[in-house]
Design an enzyme around this catalytic site. Structure first.
Site: not given
Ligand code: WQD
Length: 337
Positions: A32, A125, A149, A153, A292
């Site tokens: 790492d 992913s 990203y 992958k 977002r």
């Molecule tokens: C989840 C939900 C947001 C933060 C990402 C990557 C994916 C994987 C997992 C690597 C969504 C909402 C989020 C916040 C919010 N990572 N949210 N407020 O976007 O589904 O996936 O992370 O592999 O590749 O794309 O995960 O946790 O960011 O969001 O409302 O502060 O929570 O809109 O609906 P996501 P997330």
């Protein structure tokens, strides 16, 4: 027993995989660069397992270092977690993501080929699917990632598919994660983002423990039951058990196979918040914000293929995920610092 090199082995998923593989009787070696993790994890792994696996600080792109590792250890397979993983950051810094995730993985594969090691499980992913429209993603869906990203992958998956097509000795599992959350039930290892969390669960945990004031919920006007985004959250302990099953199945399934690692169930942001309030016995203040960019309304894993091929399925529900995440966060309010 086999010796597995775990790249990204001090990271969130990598450290949980290290404990899981050690407990299953594998020998492991950790690599790492500590760019998004902490060496303190090594002591936690030793406390949990009674073992202190060899640790190399460095990059998967460092070919001489990889040669040193292969020359000092009889590496029979690789669990490849090392990689940059922030979607928004990848949009700002695409070249850094391509160099680190794609070129680095190609260097790792070249070292494997050079040293005759042809078994690998890869941390892919669900972002490789892009926005197919259907809510339950199946492994045979076309891949159309919509951010750098996700494209890194998909590119690494393409490298691995081509390697397996060129040499039938390669055995590869592409593990497509949905949304990993939670922590080891001991609370000794967990998710410890070095910057302000991008992802929902660590952000809620930071609000619950008081290091962040309020949760911003990105959109409450989605076509979902309560208007907030729906995702397939999977307990990190289930996730790494899926890696163990995938690694064990490599000898039975030559070639390159993709597997979804999810629960097959969706949960909304507000459902996650409610579960957290119940686990932490404290309110989670939140404010609705605009959607977002790039977010989808709802998606989750189709899980039949993975269950049939690997004999694995997720065991833990959302409440357990949140309880274990909170247990880690309340005992480690500043992560590993
Ligand atoms: C989840 C939900 C947001 C933060 C990402 C990557 C994916 C994987 C997992 C690597 C969504 C909402 C989020 C916040 C919010 N990572 N949210 N407020 O976007 O589904 O996936 O992370 O592999 O590749 O794309 O995960 O946790 O960011 O969001 O409302 O502060 O929570 O809109 O609906 P996501 P997330």
């Amino acid at each position: 027993m086999e010796t597995i090199l775990i790249t990204g082995g001090t990271g969130y998923i990598g450290s949980h995989a290290a404990v899981c593989f050690l407990e299953a009787g594998y020998q492991i070696v950790l690599l790492d660069n500590l760019s998004n993790s902490h060496a303190a994890v090594l002591q936690r792994i030793a406390t949990l397992t009674g073992q202190s696996p060899p640790f190399y600080r460095g990059n998967i792109a460092d070919a001489p270092l990889l040669d040193e590792i292969f020359n000092h250890h009889k590496i029979t397979g690789i669990a490849h977690f090392a990689g940059l993983k922030a979607v928004a950051e990848s949009v700002q810094q695409p070249l850094r993501y391509y160099q680190n995730n794609v070129a680095g993985s190609a260097t790792l594969c070249a070292a494997m080929q050079k040293h005759g090691c042809k078994k690998l499980i890869f941390s892919s992913s669900a972002t490789v699917y892009g926005a197919p429209g259907a809510v339950a993603y199946t492994e045979d869906m076309p891949l159309a990632p919509v951010n750098p990203y996700g494209r890194t992958k998909r590119m690494v998956e393409d490298i691995l598919r081509d390697l397996c097509a060129a040499d039938s000795d390669w055995r590869v599992a592409l593990l497509r994660y949905f949304n990993p959350v939670g922590a080891h039930p001991s609370g000794l290892i967990g998710e410890a983002p070095q910057a302000v969390p991008n992802n929902l669960m660590p952000y809620i945990a930071a609000v619950a423990v008081g290091t962040l004031p309020v949760l911003h919920i990105f959109g409450n006007d989605y076509p979902t039951a309560d208007g907030t985004g729906v995702r397939d959250y999977i307990h990190v302990q289930d996730l790494v058990a899926g890696h163990l099953a995938a690694y064990a199945a490599l000898d039975k399934h030559p070639g390159c196979t993709a597997y979804n690692l999810g629960t097959g169930k969706g949960a909304s942001v507000l459902e996650v918040v409610a579960a957290f309030v119940k686990a932490a016995h404290r309110e989670i203040p939140y404010q609705f914000q605009p959607r977002r960019p790039g977010d989808l309304a709802e998606y989750y894993a189709a899980v039949d293929f993975t269950r049939e091929k690997l004999g694995w399925q997720a065991q833990f529900d959302l409440q357990k995920m949140v309880e274990d995440h909170w247990n880690w966060q309340k005992n480690n309010p500043k992560g590993y610092l």
